[in-house]
Scaffold this active site. Structure first.
Site, mmCIF file in Angstrom:
data_model
loop_
_atom_site.group_PDB
_atom_site.id
_atom_site.type_symbol
_atom_site.label_atom_id
_atom_site.label_comp_id
_atom_site.label_asym_id
_atom_site.label_seq_id
_atom_site.Cartn_x
_atom_site.Cartn_y
_atom_site.Cartn_z
ATOM 1 N N GLU A 150 35.451 33.883 41.346
ATOM 2 C CA GLU A 150 35.357 35.229 40.795
ATOM 3 C C GLU A 150 36.605 35.965 41.253
ATOM 4 O OE1 GLU A 150 33.238 39.340 41.600
ATOM 5 O OE2 GLU A 150 31.748 37.809 41.156
ATOM 6 N N GLU A 191 44.995 45.176 37.546
ATOM 7 C CA GLU A 191 43.982 45.628 38.492
ATOM 8 C C GLU A 191 44.591 46.590 39.506
ATOM 9 O OE1 GLU A 191 40.339 43.509 40.791
ATOM 10 O OE2 GLU A 191 42.323 42.657 41.189
ATOM 11 N N CYS A 211 34.444 44.803 42.662
ATOM 12 C CA CYS A 211 34.910 43.815 41.687
ATOM 13 C C CYS A 211 34.736 44.308 40.258
ATOM 14 C CB CYS A 211 34.170 42.500 41.873
ATOM 15 S SG CYS A 211 34.428 41.724 43.478
#
Length: 477
Positions: free
Chosen positions: A244, A375, A278
């Site tokens: 992940e 991100e 996340c």
């Protein structure tokens, strides 16, 4: 001050001759943890010791493994407050949020303890004189490399699923939250047979050494760059890789929603845990019809947040994990402003100690800006105005990542379009967070591979053996 020790082959205090790291409180810079660094040779010895313990644990009855995991959950619950306080001290998460993460981890351990013994394989219909079935088996030795942003909840998911399916685990917690990992490992180890769980500590070089060993599974939650390096190592060793990785999760705001309510959702998605989640909202596509009211309400929400050290009661926005990460966040914001975006609130480096960064709203963004495309992992809300729901979906889908996405809409047809068209592992409609217990996620593209969480994670840590048995001579049993 926490003094961390490693656990190798059932022995606490083993190894650590690679030096020492010190973790500092991101609220004031004071030292909070000293942690030993494992050498590559110590990592290899830990894998060898784990391999020696694997057969006995794999042969343990599933119900016994589940009972051990229940006892482990009890042990974690007994030190829940200490775990939460360590998390807050090491990475700045507000204490109430840290307690929530520990509670989630305990719940996950109990969930896997219940699910583990009831799993079975398929029975196949073949010849009358034969029996065919598919039996799940543990894969063997699992290396779990876990992150700092929610260290207990994430670790409990990976460790719980791996252990209850009969694997032995080598856990390498983030070098930013090693005391949290150490406290968790102590609690788990107290309820498990010696050697079933090991703890290796240190920086990225320790994680790289572990991923390069002859293990059976490497499970990693963290950055995309690290995930790709682990995938490459798995290709060399033959280990199964569960990842992940990073994400840049979009929020699409439709024209028919209350802009104030939508801003509340956006603020939660962007600013919870200082954006260090996340599945945080990293980019917002809002319909032009509601954009002005939405941004005004979002600014108001951002400015109303209570900022302070995570350990202080009432804190809603704690510091970022460290100043290096703060520099990354601030660099993306200043670059967007230099390219024409408008800073509506926040965006400045505060005076004083620590790694604090204000809740920041940036309007007039364009889809191609780095702040939108990449991100950020900070308390930043970049807003892009779109002229239609279709445009919002197209922009949301146009990303190298594929972790999660949220859509706020009053239209059922738009909701169905969203979950069908968005190429991500998780689509949330009208809520940025939430989900039923036991829910699973399967990230895509640059965000990873394999299931994380849910019953499906048990399958990821298992392999299947197909068995065909016939009566001698084709007769009857």
């Amino acid at each position: 001050m926490y003094t961390v020790a490693q656990l190798i082959g059932g022995v606490w205090g083993a190894g650590g001759s690679g030096g020492e790291l010190v973790v500092h409180d991101p609220a004031d810079g004071s030292p909070v943890t000293t942690v030993p660094v494992a050498t590559a040779d110590e990592v290899a010895k830990a894998v060898e010791a784990a391999r020696g313990a694997a057969a006995e644990w794999a042969a343990t009855a599933p119900a016994e493994r589940a009972a051990a995991l229940h006892r482990a959950a009890d042990a974690v619950e007994a030190v829940a407050d200490e775990l939460a306080r360590a998390t807050t001290a090491e990475m700045g998460k507000p204490l109430d949020d840290a307690r929530g993460g520990v509670a989630a981890g305990i719940g996950t351990l109990r969930q896997y303890a219940e699910l583990g013994p009831v799993r079975g394989g398929r029975t196949l219909h073949g010849a009358p004189s034969a029996l065919d079935f598919m039996a799940p088996e543990p894969r063997g030795v699992v290396a779990a490399i876990t992150p700092w942003n929610d260290p207990v909840a994430v670790s409990c998911g990976l460790l719980g699923a791996a252990l209850v399916t009969g694997n032995v685990v080598l856990h390498k917690p983030s070098e930013r939250t090693p005391a949290t990992g150490w406290l968790l490992a102590r609690a788990l180890d107290s309820a498990l047979p010696a050697g079933v769980l090991s703890l290796l500590t240190g920086g990225p070089e320790v994680g790289a050494a572990l991923a390069g060993q002859e293990v059976d599974v490497v499970a990693h939650v963290g950055s995309t760059a690290t995930g790709r390096a682990i995938a490459a190592a798995g290709a060399r060793t033959g280990a199964k890789v569960l990842l992940e990785n990073g994400g840049s999760d979009p929020l699409v705001v439709d024209a028919d929603v209350d802009p104030v309510w939508a801003a509340e959702q956006a603020a939660l998605g962007c600013f919870a845990n200082a954006g260090q989640i996340c599945v945080a909202v990293e980019r917002i596509y809002v319909h032009r019809d509601v954009a002005e009211d939405f941004v005004d309400a979002l600014v108001e929400r951002a400015e109303a947040l209570v900022v302070g050290p995570g350990r202080d009661p009432g804190t809603q926005l704690g510091p970022l994990v460290d100043r290096r990460h703060r520099d990354h966040v601030h660099g993306q914001v200043t670059a967007a402003v230099a390219e024409g975006a408008r800073l509506r609130t926040g965006g400045g480096l505060p005076d004083g100690p620590g790694a604090f960064y204000p809740a920041t709203v940036v309007s007039d963004c364009r889809h191609e800006m780095t702040l939108v495309r990449e991100e950020t992992f900070g308390p930043v809300a970049p807003v892009v105005v779109v002229d239609s729901f279709s445009e919002g979906l197209r922009c949301a889908a146009d990303s190298p990542y594929g972790l999660a996405a949220t859509v706020l809409t009053g239209s059922m047809s738009h909701a169905h379009r969203a979950w069908r068209e968005l190429p991500v592992g998780t689509v949330k409609v009208n809520a940025v967070f939430g989900g039923a217990p036991g829910g699973a996620a399967q990230p895509r593209r640059g965000s990873g591979q394999g299931f994380g969480y849910g019953p499906e994670l048990l399958d990821e840590f298992s392999t299947v053996k197909a068995v065909h048995i016939e009566a001698p001579g084709g007769g009857h049993w």
